[in-house]
Design an enzyme around this catalytic site. Structure first.
Site, mmCIF file in Angstrom:
data_model
loop_
_atom_site.group_PDB
_atom_site.id
_atom_site.type_symbol
_atom_site.label_atom_id
_atom_site.label_comp_id
_atom_site.label_asym_id
_atom_site.label_seq_id
_atom_site.Cartn_x
_atom_site.Cartn_y
_atom_site.Cartn_z
ATOM 1 N N CYS A 53 3.678 -4.691 6.502
ATOM 2 C CA CYS A 53 3.215 -4.394 5.143
ATOM 3 C C CYS A 53 4.360 -3.806 4.311
ATOM 4 C CB CYS A 53 2.044 -3.418 5.185
ATOM 5 S SG CYS A 53 0.502 -4.145 5.795
ATOM 6 N N HIS A 67 0.834 -1.199 0.000
ATOM 7 C CA HIS A 67 0.000 0.000 0.000
ATOM 8 C C HIS A 67 0.871 1.251 0.000
ATOM 9 C CE1 HIS A 67 0.829 0.723 4.277
ATOM 10 N NE2 HIS A 67 0.495 -0.541 4.553
#
Length: 210
Positions: free
Chosen positions: A186, A170
């Site tokens: 992440c 992301h």
């Protein structure tokens, strides 16, 4: 599936061997002698031979569709198609820090980016972060009982690609930290690279993280 794993594993090994070859001191000709000199020519020859062998195997086995490779040590995300690098993006990956779980004597969160073979499982536009328990504990806040209190829009960028167990590729509010191991697991990218990954990858695209 086995062939896919072999392809991706070979790709990673090829990356590593290429790095080794590139990091080997350059061969410089002597001032009068045309013969090149090198510290360990036998070792260099072995590396070059293995690299050429893997390159030939990759040429025969690598799929025609894009796939993603993430180097967590160097914090780079690559999108490749066969032997061509389509995107080389600076990334941020897991910090490896540890946070104790309150009320659990041996419970801990470890903020590593998982290594191994994964696949893009979801593609989201304008994703909303559902804050997990650790996000509140880390900030010294009480964990809310209402799901609505966990929703936080606008922090993950315009796109997110999920690859399982709550991990996503992301965007970031902190592009200055790209290239560093600072995330909770992440993989963060800047806006332009994230858009490219979103456009090039599809659900089912392989991801190899090492």
């Amino acid at each position: 599936m086995k062939q896919g794993r072999l392809i991706l594993a070979s790709s990673v090994v090829a990356f590593l061997l290429l790095s080794l070859v590139q990091s080997t001191p350059r061969i410089e000709p002597g001032p009068l002698d045309e013969s090149p000199t090198v510290g360990d020519p036998a070792a260099l020859l072995v590396l070059q031979t293995r690299y050429k062998s893997l390159t030939r195997q990759l040429a025969q086995l690598v799929p025609n569709r894009p796939y993603i490779v993430v180097d967590t040590a160097r914090n780079h995300l690559f999108i490749k198609r066969r032997d061509r690098v389509m995107l080389d993006a600076l990334a941020s990956t897991g910090s490896g820090t540890i946070l104790d779980k309150p009320g659990e004597a041996a419970g801990q969160w470890i903020f590593d980016t998982p290594r191994g073979e994964f696949y893009v499982q979801s593609k989201l536009v304008n994703p909303v972060w559902v804050k997990p328990d650790w996000a509140f504990v880390e900030e010294g806040l009480a964990v809310p009982t209402s799901h609505a209190d966990r929703m936080e829009p606008g922090v993950l960028g315009e796109y997110a690609l999920g690859f399982g167990k709550g991990y996503f590729i992301h965007g970031t509010l902190y592009p200055r930290l790209l290239g560093k191991n600072v995330t909770h697991g992440c993989i963060r990218l800047n806006d332009d690279d994230l858009k490219s990954v979103y456009q090039l990858a599809r659900v089912g695209t392989p991801i190899m993280i090492f």
